[in-house]
Design an enzyme around this catalytic site. Structure first.
Site, PDB file in Angstrom:
ATOM      1  N   HIS A 119      23.399 -83.908  34.521  1.00  0.00           N
ATOM      2  CA  HIS A 119      24.646 -84.149  33.789  1.00  0.00           C
ATOM      3  C   HIS A 119      25.720 -83.183  34.273  1.00  0.00           C
ATOM      4  CE1 HIS A 119      23.320 -87.058  30.763  1.00  0.00           C
ATOM      5  NE2 HIS A 119      22.144 -86.447  30.867  1.00  0.00           N
ATOM      6  N   ARG A 185       1.195 -69.730  49.498  1.00  0.00           N
ATOM      7  CA  ARG A 185       0.343 -69.669  50.684  1.00  0.00           C
ATOM      8  C   ARG A 185       0.298 -71.037  51.365  1.00  0.00           C
ATOM      9  NH1 ARG A 185      -4.918 -71.742  49.964  1.00  0.00           N
ATOM     10  NH2 ARG A 185      -5.521 -72.094  47.828  1.00  0.00           N
TER      11      ARG A 185
END
Length: 195
Positions: A119, A185
């Protein structure tokens, strides 16, 4: 405005102004989606019935290899694409007006939310919405309760930990977790090219 004009509008990233023809079309189309979802979520449906209702919701054929465990929620439906072998667990919410694509072999954990509309920050224009697609690559795994915000791409083979809020792109073959999500990772694997 017809469906293709609306899809062209949002796929170009153009603003959906409150009370505009695009805004009115979006709200009317959401009523059709809500009717279909009431049928999908209102009683037991066989896997074939679920896929038939998803095909009606999206306006395109949903492959036999797709599995969705209801309840499933979408406020638009017609800007949602599900690849081969996709699995979506219970209670997922897809705000697909701005476009959601889920790649082949991807798994979406229960209670996950994918959003594609922001919005306006201006309170006087708060009804205006900015569409931005969510792209989930191939062989992605979203854990339970993941939230993906508008404009995010999650690369092939990536894993997103349960409860993460994904606010920026996740590279392929990495593990991301946290609020906001960050890469922690490598997966140690390379996503296969097909399911």
């Amino acid at each position: 405005m017809d469906l293709q004009e609306f899809l062209d509008h949002v796929d170009s990233g153009r603003l959906i102004e409150g009370e505009s023809a695009a805004h009115e079309f979006m709200h009317a189309a959401s009523q059709e989606a809500l009717r279909t979802l009431a049928e999908l979520n209102g009683a037991y449906r066989s896997p074939d019935e679920v896929r038939a209702l998803l095909s009606r919701l999206t306006g395109r054929n949903v492959a036999e290899s797709v599995t969705v465990f209801p309840p499933f929620y979408s406020e638009f439906g017609k800007n949602l694409t599900l690849g081969e072998g996709v699995f979506i667990n219970m209670g997922c919410r897809f705000q697909d007006t701005g476009g959601i694509s889920v790649g082949d072999g991807s798994l979406i954990g229960h209670g996950s939310t994918l959003t594609t509309l922001n919005h306006s920050m201006d309170p006087a224009r708060r009804a205006d919405m900015v569409p931005a697609p969510v792209v989930i690559g191939r062989n992605v795994w979203l854990g339970a309760g993941v939230t993906v915000v508008p404009g995010v791409t999650i690369g092939d083979g990536a894993i997103v930990g349960a409860g993460a809020v994904v606010t920026k792109d996740v590279p392929a073959d990495t593990v991301a977790a946290g609020v906001p999500a960050r890469v922690i990772r490598s997966t140690g694997f390379t996503a296969p090219s097909s399911v």
